[in-house]
Design a protein around this motif. Structure first.
Motif, PDB file in Angstrom:
ATOM      1  N   ARG A 474       0.814  -1.214   0.000  1.00 50.32           N
ATOM      2  CA  ARG A 474       0.000   0.000   0.000  1.00 50.32           C
ATOM      3  C   ARG A 474       0.845   1.259   0.000  1.00 50.32           C
ATOM      4  O   ARG A 474       0.345   2.339  -0.303  1.00 50.32           O
ATOM      5  N   TYR A 475       2.131   1.166   0.378  1.00 47.37           N
ATOM      6  CA  TYR A 475       2.990   2.337   0.515  1.00 47.37           C
ATOM      7  C   TYR A 475       4.155   2.320  -0.478  1.00 47.37           C
ATOM      8  O   TYR A 475       4.374   3.264  -1.207  1.00 47.37           O
ATOM      9  N   LYS A 476       4.937   1.234  -0.416  1.00 47.92           N
ATOM     10  CA  LYS A 476       6.132   1.077  -1.246  1.00 47.92           C
ATOM     11  C   LYS A 476       7.108   2.246  -1.030  1.00 47.92           C
ATOM     12  O   LYS A 476       7.088   2.919   0.001  1.00 47.92           O
ATOM     13  N   MET A 477       7.966   2.468  -2.029  1.00 46.26           N
ATOM     14  CA  MET A 477       9.016   3.463  -1.895  1.00 46.26           C
ATOM     15  C   MET A 477       8.476   4.883  -1.920  1.00 46.26           C
ATOM     16  O   MET A 477       9.054   5.802  -1.329  1.00 46.26           O
ATOM     17  N   VAL A 480       7.765   6.455   1.609  1.00 40.04           N
ATOM     18  CA  VAL A 480       8.990   6.695   2.377  1.00 40.04           C
ATOM     19  C   VAL A 480       9.744   7.891   1.806  1.00 40.04           C
ATOM     20  O   VAL A 480      10.274   8.731   2.544  1.00 40.04           O
ATOM     21  N   GLU A 481       9.814   7.987   0.488  1.00 42.83           N
ATOM     22  CA  GLU A 481      10.476   9.137  -0.152  1.00 42.83           C
ATOM     23  C   GLU A 481       9.777  10.436   0.240  1.00 42.83           C
ATOM     24  O   GLU A 481      10.435  11.454   0.518  1.00 42.83           O
ATOM     25  N   LEU A 482       8.456  10.417   0.270  1.00 40.47           N
ATOM     26  CA  LEU A 482       7.701  11.614   0.642  1.00 40.47           C
ATOM     27  C   LEU A 482       8.015  12.038   2.068  1.00 40.47           C
ATOM     28  O   LEU A 482       8.206  13.233   2.349  1.00 40.47           O
ATOM     29  N   CYS A 483       8.099  11.069   2.993  1.00 42.96           N
ATOM     30  CA  CYS A 483       8.391  11.395   4.393  1.00 42.96           C
ATOM     31  C   CYS A 483       9.775  12.006   4.538  1.00 42.96           C
ATOM     32  O   CYS A 483       9.950  13.005   5.249  1.00 42.96           O
ATOM     33  N   TYR A 484      10.763  11.427   3.864  1.00 40.65           N
ATOM     34  CA  TYR A 484      12.124  11.949   3.990  1.00 40.65           C
ATOM     35  C   TYR A 484      12.262  13.323   3.325  1.00 40.65           C
ATOM     36  O   TYR A 484      13.023  14.174   3.799  1.00 40.65           O
ATOM     37  N   LYS A 485      11.542  13.552   2.245  1.00 36.33           N
ATOM     38  CA  LYS A 485      11.597  14.863   1.597  1.00 36.33           C
ATOM     39  C   LYS A 485      11.005  15.942   2.489  1.00 36.33           C
ATOM     40  O   LYS A 485      11.510  17.063   2.558  1.00 36.33           O
ATOM     41  N   LYS A 486       9.910  15.595   3.185  1.00 40.33           N
ATOM     42  CA  LYS A 486       9.311  16.574   4.092  1.00 40.33           C
ATOM     43  C   LYS A 486      10.210  16.837   5.301  1.00 40.33           C
ATOM     44  O   LYS A 486      10.215  17.952   5.843  1.00 40.33           O
ATOM     45  N   ALA A 487      10.949  15.809   5.703  1.00 42.18           N
ATOM     46  CA  ALA A 487      11.799  15.959   6.884  1.00 42.18           C
ATOM     47  C   ALA A 487      13.135  16.596   6.563  1.00 42.18           C
ATOM     48  O   ALA A 487      13.660  17.398   7.353  1.00 42.18           O
ATOM     49  N   HIS A 488      13.728  16.280   5.395  1.00 43.76           N
ATOM     50  CA  HIS A 488      15.092  16.710   5.097  1.00 43.76           C
ATOM     51  C   HIS A 488      15.225  17.475   3.782  1.00 43.76           C
ATOM     52  O   HIS A 488      16.347  17.773   3.374  1.00 43.76           O
ATOM     53  N   ARG A 499      17.434   2.815   0.498  1.00 44.19           N
ATOM     54  CA  ARG A 499      17.399   1.985  -0.710  1.00 44.19           C
ATOM     55  C   ARG A 499      18.582   1.010  -0.737  1.00 44.19           C
ATOM     56  O   ARG A 499      18.418  -0.183  -1.049  1.00 44.19           O
ATOM     57  N   ASN A 500      19.766   1.489  -0.379  1.00 38.03           N
ATOM     58  CA  ASN A 500      20.944   0.616  -0.375  1.00 38.03           C
ATOM     59  C   ASN A 500      20.814  -0.501   0.663  1.00 38.03           C
ATOM     60  O   ASN A 500      21.184  -1.649   0.399  1.00 38.03           O
ATOM     61  N   LYS A 501      20.285  -0.156   1.837  1.00 33.06           N
ATOM     62  CA  LYS A 501      20.102  -1.179   2.864  1.00 33.06           C
ATOM     63  C   LYS A 501      19.053  -2.201   2.452  1.00 33.06           C
ATOM     64  O   LYS A 501      19.176  -3.390   2.766  1.00 33.06           O
ATOM     65  N   LEU A 502      18.025  -1.757   1.758  1.00 30.03           N
ATOM     66  CA  LEU A 502      16.993  -2.672   1.282  1.00 30.03           C
ATOM     67  C   LEU A 502      17.580  -3.694   0.315  1.00 30.03           C
ATOM     68  O   LEU A 502      17.343  -4.906   0.449  1.00 30.03           O
ATOM     69  N   TYR A 503      18.384  -3.221  -0.648  1.00 27.18           N
ATOM     70  CA  TYR A 503      18.992  -4.139  -1.606  1.00 27.18           C
ATOM     71  C   TYR A 503      20.014  -5.047  -0.929  1.00 27.18           C
ATOM     72  O   TYR A 503      20.152  -6.228  -1.291  1.00 27.18           O
ATOM     73  N   SER A 504      20.724  -4.516   0.058  1.00 30.84           N
ATOM     74  CA  SER A 504      21.708  -5.322   0.774  1.00 30.84           C
ATOM     75  C   SER A 504      21.034  -6.449   1.545  1.00 30.84           C
ATOM     76  O   SER A 504      21.500  -7.595   1.534  1.00 30.84           O
ATOM     77  N   LYS A 551      15.453  -8.402 -14.495  1.00 28.69           N
ATOM     78  CA  LYS A 551      15.274  -7.663 -13.258  1.00 28.69           C
ATOM     79  C   LYS A 551      15.060  -8.627 -12.096  1.00 28.69           C
ATOM     80  O   LYS A 551      14.480  -9.693 -12.260  1.00 28.69           O
ATOM     81  N   SER A 552      15.541  -8.228 -10.935  1.00 27.02           N
ATOM     82  CA  SER A 552      15.361  -9.059  -9.748  1.00 27.02           C
ATOM     83  C   SER A 552      13.925  -8.953  -9.252  1.00 27.02           C
ATOM     84  O   SER A 552      13.147  -8.092  -9.681  1.00 27.02           O
ATOM     85  N   GLN A 553      13.594  -9.842  -8.322  1.00 29.53           N
ATOM     86  CA  GLN A 553      12.255  -9.799  -7.734  1.00 29.53           C
ATOM     87  C   GLN A 553      11.994  -8.457  -7.053  1.00 29.53           C
ATOM     88  O   GLN A 553      10.895  -7.906  -7.144  1.00 29.53           O
ATOM     89  N   LEU A 554      12.997  -7.928  -6.373  1.00 27.62           N
ATOM     90  CA  LEU A 554      12.830  -6.654  -5.687  1.00 27.62           C
ATOM     91  C   LEU A 554      12.584  -5.517  -6.666  1.00 27.62           C
ATOM     92  O   LEU A 554      11.717  -4.660  -6.443  1.00 27.62           O
ATOM     93  N   GLU A 555      13.326  -5.494  -7.769  1.00 32.35           N
ATOM     94  CA  GLU A 555      13.134  -4.442  -8.769  1.00 32.35           C
ATOM     95  C   GLU A 555      11.768  -4.550  -9.416  1.00 32.35           C
ATOM     96  O   GLU A 555      11.096  -3.532  -9.662  1.00 32.35           O
ATOM     97  N   LEU A 556      11.326  -5.771  -9.699  1.00 31.81           N
ATOM     98  CA  LEU A 556       9.989  -5.942 -10.279  1.00 31.81           C
ATOM     99  C   LEU A 556       8.913  -5.450  -9.309  1.00 31.81           C
ATOM    100  O   LEU A 556       7.939  -4.806  -9.718  1.00 31.81           O
ATOM    101  N   TYR A 557       9.093  -5.746  -8.032  1.00 30.27           N
ATOM    102  CA  TYR A 557       8.109  -5.312  -7.033  1.00 30.27           C
ATOM    103  C   TYR A 557       8.050  -3.790  -6.937  1.00 30.27           C
ATOM    104  O   TYR A 557       6.968  -3.196  -6.901  1.00 30.27           O
ATOM    105  N   LEU A 558       9.213  -3.128  -6.916  1.00 35.12           N
ATOM    106  CA  LEU A 558       9.236  -1.674  -6.781  1.00 35.12           C
ATOM    107  C   LEU A 558       8.700  -0.978  -8.020  1.00 35.12           C
ATOM    108  O   LEU A 558       8.172   0.136  -7.940  1.00 35.12           O
TER     109      LEU A 558
END
Length: 629
Positions: A474-477, A480-488, A499-504, A551-558
């Motif tokens: 229901r949220y995806k990336m 989260v991007e919206l929250c960080y943009k409003k904060a920083h 994003r890097n930690k997610l792929y790791s 594409k990986s499963q994660l990339e297809l999902y995003l």
């Protein structure tokens, strides 16, 4: 029929060795002095005085039959008599004729099972927090004797032994559950204090069982001797984990914000990481209790209460005072006169619990007109807020409601909560920011006090909980991007870290997975590619199709669009069954990404089994007194 009833006594050849506290102790006078008789047969026989023949004899309590009672004769004859004694059946003829199973007038029997009786007594002690001495109470024994005259007489030592045996059985069941767990286990831990300052540790496990059900089990509630240093706490937790054999299945440990906890989790994480037992090098091992942090944030804002809130507190005390029956009746009359159509009662707050202050304001606002009418009809009532003060109270109530709702979401135990962190905290963040930029001086002052504590713990939010939000379809990336943009700001670098930690994390799950390395979509594309190569038509495939196939499963999902819900449904608690449908049965994503998503969504936890502060154990070891700090 009588023989069947007697057989239920279930005497055996080893009855002479039964522990003394489990049977009735009898003292008899023989030529050699007093002797304690421990066999169960003496529940049914009495020792007779020595006769003219100077031989020791016993007599059946039911029918009067006599047998030799000297030790050289043994008790075998008396055991056989008990099974055939004609007067040993005490059942009513009506009970014998009514069948328990069918409730019909047929030949039925009611058998007494001593093992079942002890099991029920043990369960009663555990369920109702009864002391072990409960089985020795005269009134309880009288009830048991009335229901069945030949009932076993239990002692507190027997009850204690039965409870410990039940504990060992349940412990083996939980160990078996851990052996079948395919994912990882998240832990929460907290310290308790007794009334004499003895320390206790509570360790709770949260995991998904083989049936894909969310499980929460209190593993240990044990004595924690001083000193409560970080090293001592880490050693204690590690010993408990080794006892359960789950030190290799851990993902996270949730603790409160005590400095000793920071030291203990660092020491424990280092010890586990030396053996390579934690994912992502233990980066996500330590989680702070979100409910605890939220409590600290709001407490800072309520340190200086406005006069309007003090008037509300005094008004509630005036109506609910212990010697104010006349005031209560006057207030109820005012409620009827102004036609307040609510049934919720007034709530009196506790100074050290901010959520009780919110609930007090919530209930008082419902009775605003009743309080105003009481001020007109009762000359002794001097603390009614003015119209402006009522408006200020309503603003504070709306301000606190966001944090109260977030606390309720975080405290859930029957649904996943990790994916709800970002939606809830983002609302708190926006509420604080709006209050800081607003015109109300008191709200601005409250927000400034709370903002300092908020930034201390949640300036960068939480990476692992951001990943949990991304894995919620229901949220995806995007969210989260919206929250960080409003904060920083627009150029926030924190989203790149997430994003890097997610792929790791996904790569680590992929490397440890035994499933095929491609999705069903990519495998079909590769089969088509191989077939076209053999037909020399590979050059006709577009670059987009080629990149999509690899594409990986994660990339297809995003890349997929997020699930569409109405806004009011976004904050609904995602039930475990929906997680199961979306991920475990999600077609091509039921392999690595699905396993990782389900575990993070429902395996992470950031609340305690008992969310209180400074919990004190009372003199009764089965009860706890809660003292808020």
């Amino acid at each position: 029929m009588e023989k069947e009833s007697i057989d239920s006594v279930a005497l055996s050849d080893d009855d002479d060795n039964i522990i003394a506290e489990d049977v009735r102790q009898l003292n008899s006078t023989t030529t050699k002095g007093k002797k304690t008789l421990k066999s169960k047969v003496w529940n049914f026989f009495d020792i007779l005085p020595l006769g003219a023949d100077q031989k020791l004899k016993s007599q059946c309590k039911k029918c009067g039959a006599q047998y030799m009672a000297s030790s050289k004769y043994g008790t075998g004859n008396m055991r056989r008599h008990i099974k055939v004694c004609k007067r040993n059946d005490t059942r009513d003829i009506g009970q014998m004729m009514i069948s328990r199973d069918t409730n019909s007038l047929s030949l039925g029997s009611i058998q007494y099972d001593s093992n079942k009786f002890r099991e029920l007594v043990m369960a009663c002690i555990v369920m109702h927090d009864l002391p072990f001495q409960f089985v020795e109470w005269a009134g309880i024994r009288a009830i048991h004797q009335y229901l069945y005259p030949d009932v076993d007489t239990l002692t507190r030592n027997t009850a204690k032994a039965d409870v410990l045996k039940a504990y060992q059985r349940e412990k083996l069941k939980i160990k078996a559950m851990f052996e079948e767990v395919s994912g990882r286990v998240s832990l929460t831990s907290d310290l308790w204090s007794s009334c004499i300052s003895d320390g206790y540790m509570c360790l709770t496990a949260h995991f998904i069982d083989k049936e894909w059900r969310l499980q929460k089990r209190i593993l240990n509630f044990c004595f924690m001797p001083p000193p409560h240093t970080g090293v001592a706490l880490s050693e204690k937790i590690f010993d408990l984990l080794c006892g359960w054999k789950i030190e290799g299945k851990l993902f996270s440990l949730t603790l409160d914000n005590a400095s000793s906890n920071d030291v203990s989790v660092e020491a424990l994480g280092s010890q586990l990481q030396l053996k390579g037992l934690l994912p992502c090098n233990g980066e996500f091992f330590h989680l702070r209790c979100c409910c605890h942090i939220l409590n600290l944030v709001v407490q800072d804002g309520l340190k200086h209460i406005d006069r309007a809130i003090e008037k509300i507190r005094e008004s509630v005390k005036y109506v609910k005072g212990s010697h104010s029956q006349v005031r209560k009746q006057k207030f109820l009359d005012c409620v009827k006169l102004v036609s307040v159509g609510v049934k919720k009662g007034l709530r009196q707050d506790i100074l050290t619990r901010w959520n009780s202050t919110y609930l007090m304001l919530d209930s008082a606002l419902l009775y605003r007109r009743a309080f105003e009418h009481l001020a007109l009809s009762d000359s002794n009532y001097k603390s009614c807020p003015s119209a402006e003060e009522w408006d200020k109270v309503e603003k504070v109530w709306r301000f606190l409601k966001v944090f109260y709702d977030a606390t309720l979401v975080f405290s859930g135990t029957k649904y996943p909560t990790a994916n709800l962190f970002f939606p809830s905290i983002s609302q708190c963040y926006l509420t604080l920011k709006m209050a800081l930029e607003g015109t109300d001086e008191y709200l601005r002052f409250m927000a400034s006090m709370m903002w300092v504590k908020f930034q201390k713990y949640w300036a960068d939010f939480s990476v692992i909980l951001a990943i949990a939000c991304i894995l919620d379809p229901r949220y995806k990336m995007t969210f989260v991007e919206l929250c960080y943009k409003k904060a920083h700001g627009e150029d926030s670098l924190e989203i790149l870290v997430v994003r890097n930690k997610l792929y790791s994390l996904f790569d680590e799950y992929k490397s440890k997975s035994s499933h095929p390395t491609t999705t069903s979509v990519s495998s079909r594309a590769n089969e088509a590619t191989s077939h076209l190569e053999s037909m020399e038509e590979f050059d006709d495939i577009t670059s987009e199709e080629f990149s999509y196939a690899h594409k990986s499963q994660l990339e297809l999902y995003l890349d997929e669009p997020k699930m569409i819900f109405q806004y009011q449904q976004l904050l609904l608690k995602l039930p475990l069954v929906l997680v199961d449908v979306l991920w475990r049965s999600g077609g091509c994503r039921q392999d690595r990404l699905g396993t990782m998503a389900i575990f993070i969504l429902v395996g992470l936890c950031f609340h305690f089994s008992f969310f209180f502060h400074n919990i004190i154990i009372s003199h009764n070891a089965n009860e706890f007194e809660v003292h808020a700090s």
